[in-house]
Every structure is written in C-alpha cells, then in structure tokens.
Motif scaffolding. Sequence first.
Motif, PDB file in Angstrom:
ATOM      1  N   GLU A 157       2.526  14.578  -8.266  1.00  0.00           N
ATOM      2  CA  GLU A 157       3.506  15.667  -8.298  1.00  0.00           C
ATOM      3  C   GLU A 157       3.867  16.030  -9.735  1.00  0.00           C
ATOM      4  O   GLU A 157       3.989  17.209 -10.073  1.00  0.00           O
ATOM      5  CB  GLU A 157       4.751  15.272  -7.505  1.00  0.00           C
ATOM      6  N   GLU A 158       4.045  15.017 -10.589  1.00  0.00           N
ATOM      7  CA  GLU A 158       4.352  15.289 -11.992  1.00  0.00           C
ATOM      8  C   GLU A 158       3.195  16.026 -12.668  1.00  0.00           C
ATOM      9  O   GLU A 158       3.415  16.953 -13.441  1.00  0.00           O
ATOM     10  CB  GLU A 158       4.634  13.977 -12.729  1.00  0.00           C
ATOM     11  N   LYS A 159       1.979  15.611 -12.348  1.00  0.00           N
ATOM     12  CA  LYS A 159       0.796  16.252 -12.933  1.00  0.00           C
ATOM     13  C   LYS A 159       0.719  17.716 -12.504  1.00  0.00           C
ATOM     14  O   LYS A 159       0.472  18.597 -13.322  1.00  0.00           O
ATOM     15  CB  LYS A 159      -0.456  15.494 -12.484  1.00  0.00           C
ATOM     16  N   ILE A 160       0.950  17.973 -11.212  1.00  0.00           N
ATOM     17  CA  ILE A 160       0.916  19.344 -10.701  1.00  0.00           C
ATOM     18  C   ILE A 160       2.006  20.177 -11.360  1.00  0.00           C
ATOM     19  O   ILE A 160       1.779  21.329 -11.737  1.00  0.00           O
ATOM     20  CB  ILE A 160       1.054  19.346  -9.161  1.00  0.00           C
ATOM     21  N   GLU A 161       3.191  19.580 -11.516  1.00  0.00           N
ATOM     22  CA  GLU A 161       4.299  20.307 -12.144  1.00  0.00           C
ATOM     23  C   GLU A 161       3.959  20.675 -13.587  1.00  0.00           C
ATOM     24  O   GLU A 161       4.191  21.805 -14.020  1.00  0.00           O
ATOM     25  CB  GLU A 161       5.562  19.438 -12.106  1.00  0.00           C
ATOM     26  N   LYS A 162       3.382  19.731 -14.328  1.00  0.00           N
ATOM     27  CA  LYS A 162       3.004  20.008 -15.721  1.00  0.00           C
ATOM     28  C   LYS A 162       1.921  21.073 -15.787  1.00  0.00           C
ATOM     29  O   LYS A 162       1.968  21.955 -16.635  1.00  0.00           O
ATOM     30  CB  LYS A 162       2.531  18.729 -16.414  1.00  0.00           C
ATOM     31  N   GLU A 163       0.941  20.973 -14.874  1.00  0.00           N
ATOM     32  CA  GLU A 163      -0.120  21.982 -14.844  1.00  0.00           C
ATOM     33  C   GLU A 163       0.452  23.353 -14.512  1.00  0.00           C
ATOM     34  O   GLU A 163       0.033  24.356 -15.080  1.00  0.00           O
ATOM     35  CB  GLU A 163      -1.192  21.597 -13.825  1.00  0.00           C
ATOM     36  N   SER A 164       1.411  23.382 -13.614  1.00  0.00           N
ATOM     37  CA  SER A 164       2.041  24.642 -13.238  1.00  0.00           C
ATOM     38  C   SER A 164       2.770  25.251 -14.430  1.00  0.00           C
ATOM     39  O   SER A 164       2.674  26.449 -14.689  1.00  0.00           O
ATOM     40  CB  SER A 164       3.005  24.408 -12.078  1.00  0.00           C
ATOM     41  N   GLU A 165       3.508  24.399 -15.167  1.00  0.00           N
ATOM     42  CA  GLU A 165       4.217  24.890 -16.347  1.00  0.00           C
ATOM     43  C   GLU A 165       3.235  25.414 -17.385  1.00  0.00           C
ATOM     44  O   GLU A 165       3.454  26.458 -17.988  1.00  0.00           O
ATOM     45  CB  GLU A 165       5.070  23.762 -16.944  1.00  0.00           C
ATOM     46  N   THR A 166       2.139  24.680 -17.588  1.00  0.00           N
ATOM     47  CA  THR A 166       1.124  25.099 -18.548  1.00  0.00           C
ATOM     48  C   THR A 166       0.492  26.408 -18.117  1.00  0.00           C
ATOM     49  O   THR A 166       0.257  27.295 -18.939  1.00  0.00           O
ATOM     50  CB  THR A 166       0.036  24.006 -18.684  1.00  0.00           C
ATOM     51  N   ASN A 196       1.708   9.400  -5.401  1.00  0.00           N
ATOM     52  CA  ASN A 196       2.212  10.728  -5.060  1.00  0.00           C
ATOM     53  C   ASN A 196       3.144  11.250  -6.142  1.00  0.00           C
ATOM     54  O   ASN A 196       3.096  12.437  -6.492  1.00  0.00           O
ATOM     55  CB  ASN A 196       2.931  10.710  -3.712  1.00  0.00           C
ATOM     56  N   GLU A 197       3.999  10.384  -6.677  1.00  0.00           N
ATOM     57  CA  GLU A 197       4.912  10.814  -7.736  1.00  0.00           C
ATOM     58  C   GLU A 197       4.136  11.236  -8.975  1.00  0.00           C
ATOM     59  O   GLU A 197       4.445  12.243  -9.600  1.00  0.00           O
ATOM     60  CB  GLU A 197       5.888   9.685  -8.078  1.00  0.00           C
ATOM     61  N   VAL A 198       3.117  10.463  -9.332  1.00  0.00           N
ATOM     62  CA  VAL A 198       2.291  10.787 -10.500  1.00  0.00           C
ATOM     63  C   VAL A 198       1.586  12.123 -10.272  1.00  0.00           C
ATOM     64  O   VAL A 198       1.534  12.973 -11.164  1.00  0.00           O
ATOM     65  CB  VAL A 198       1.272   9.657 -10.786  1.00  0.00           C
ATOM     66  N   SER A 240       0.833  -1.199   0.000  1.00  0.00           N
ATOM     67  CA  SER A 240       0.000   0.000   0.000  1.00  0.00           C
ATOM     68  C   SER A 240       0.871   1.253   0.000  1.00  0.00           C
ATOM     69  O   SER A 240       0.595   2.217  -0.710  1.00  0.00           O
ATOM     70  CB  SER A 240      -0.922  -0.010   1.215  1.00  0.00           C
ATOM     71  N   GLN A 241       1.941   1.237   0.795  1.00  0.00           N
ATOM     72  CA  GLN A 241       2.844   2.386   0.844  1.00  0.00           C
ATOM     73  C   GLN A 241       3.541   2.581  -0.491  1.00  0.00           C
ATOM     74  O   GLN A 241       3.712   3.705  -0.947  1.00  0.00           O
ATOM     75  CB  GLN A 241       3.868   2.216   1.962  1.00  0.00           C
ATOM     76  N   GLU A 242       3.943   1.476  -1.124  1.00  0.00           N
ATOM     77  CA  GLU A 242       4.570   1.580  -2.444  1.00  0.00           C
ATOM     78  C   GLU A 242       3.594   2.185  -3.438  1.00  0.00           C
ATOM     79  O   GLU A 242       3.960   3.040  -4.236  1.00  0.00           O
ATOM     80  CB  GLU A 242       5.035   0.204  -2.914  1.00  0.00           C
ATOM     81  N   SER A 243       2.351   1.743  -3.372  1.00  0.00           N
ATOM     82  CA  SER A 243       1.321   2.272  -4.262  1.00  0.00           C
ATOM     83  C   SER A 243       1.091   3.753  -4.000  1.00  0.00           C
ATOM     84  O   SER A 243       0.964   4.551  -4.929  1.00  0.00           O
ATOM     85  CB  SER A 243       0.022   1.489  -4.072  1.00  0.00           C
TER      86      SER A 243
END
Length: 162
Positions: free
Chosen positions: A92-101, A88-90, A80-83
């Motif tokens: 964070e990447e989504k937030i970063e892309k949205e921020s760049e956009t 969380n990584e996915v 569960s923690q691995e999941s």
Amino acid sequence: MAYPLNDSDKMDEAKNNIVNILKMEGHKIDSGNLFIAFKEAGGEMSNFKPALDELKDEGKIKSDSDGNIMTVEDFQREKSQESDNVDNEVEEEKIEKESETTVENDNELESIIKLKEETDSWLIDKLKNEGSDEGLKAEVQELRKRVEKLEKIIENMTRAFD
C-alpha cells in the motif's frame, strides 16, 4: 522434559484434552486458562504439566510472544497472517508513493506540453507578423532546439510511465 506417568493412556488422554481445548478455544489460550479448562474437562492436575511439555517436545503446540499456547498449525497460520499484513502495508505504501510520483509527473508533463503549445503559438504569431528577418530566423532556430529538447523530455517521461 518428559515426566513418568503410570499409564501412557492417561498421558495420551491428557495430551488429546489439551489439543482439543486449544482447538475449541478459538486457537490460542494462556496457560492459566488452559489449565482451568483442562481441569474442567476432567483432566488430572498431575498430568497437565507433563502432557503440556510432551506436546511442546513433539512439536504439536507452541507459545507466542504473549505467552499464549496454540497448536503449531494455528501458530504458523497466525505468523503467516502477520507476514501478509506487513506485506500488504508495504505494498500500500509503495502504491501510494507511485501514485504521488505519477501525479507529480503528470503535472510536469502537462506543464511541458502547455509550454510547448505556447511556444508554438508565439512562433506562428512571430512568423506571420514579422516575416523573414535574420534576427527572427535565429530566434526560430533557438526555439526549434528548445522544442526538440522538450519533445525528448516528453518521450522519456512517456517511456518511464510505460
């Protein structure tokens, strides 16, 4: 595979020892160290493998991909923690892309607004200085169409941000 033991109490004791060792050892341990801890706890060597196999068959312990043995609860918690970490990584990447956009869209929006303001200023200066010339009227009409297009683009971009 279950091994016959002379005394079911010994089997239960061996299984309890293994589970208790797993719980005390920080939730997972490789089989070699588990065997040593089992021996140190007073377990009989002949009971170790049968007890370990029975615990696996009963679904009370599991092994991870590294060969570590742990209780099923700890195994599920670790998965569960691995999941969660992957999620969380996915995220964070989504937030970063949205921020760049958003930054790119903000820059485009600022550029469009600046261009509109410059056009408005130019238009006002032209009207003040040149009066009502037919060529000027055509330019005004053309500029009005461009301004309307820019306003529509700004409206669409604003809706996209909402």
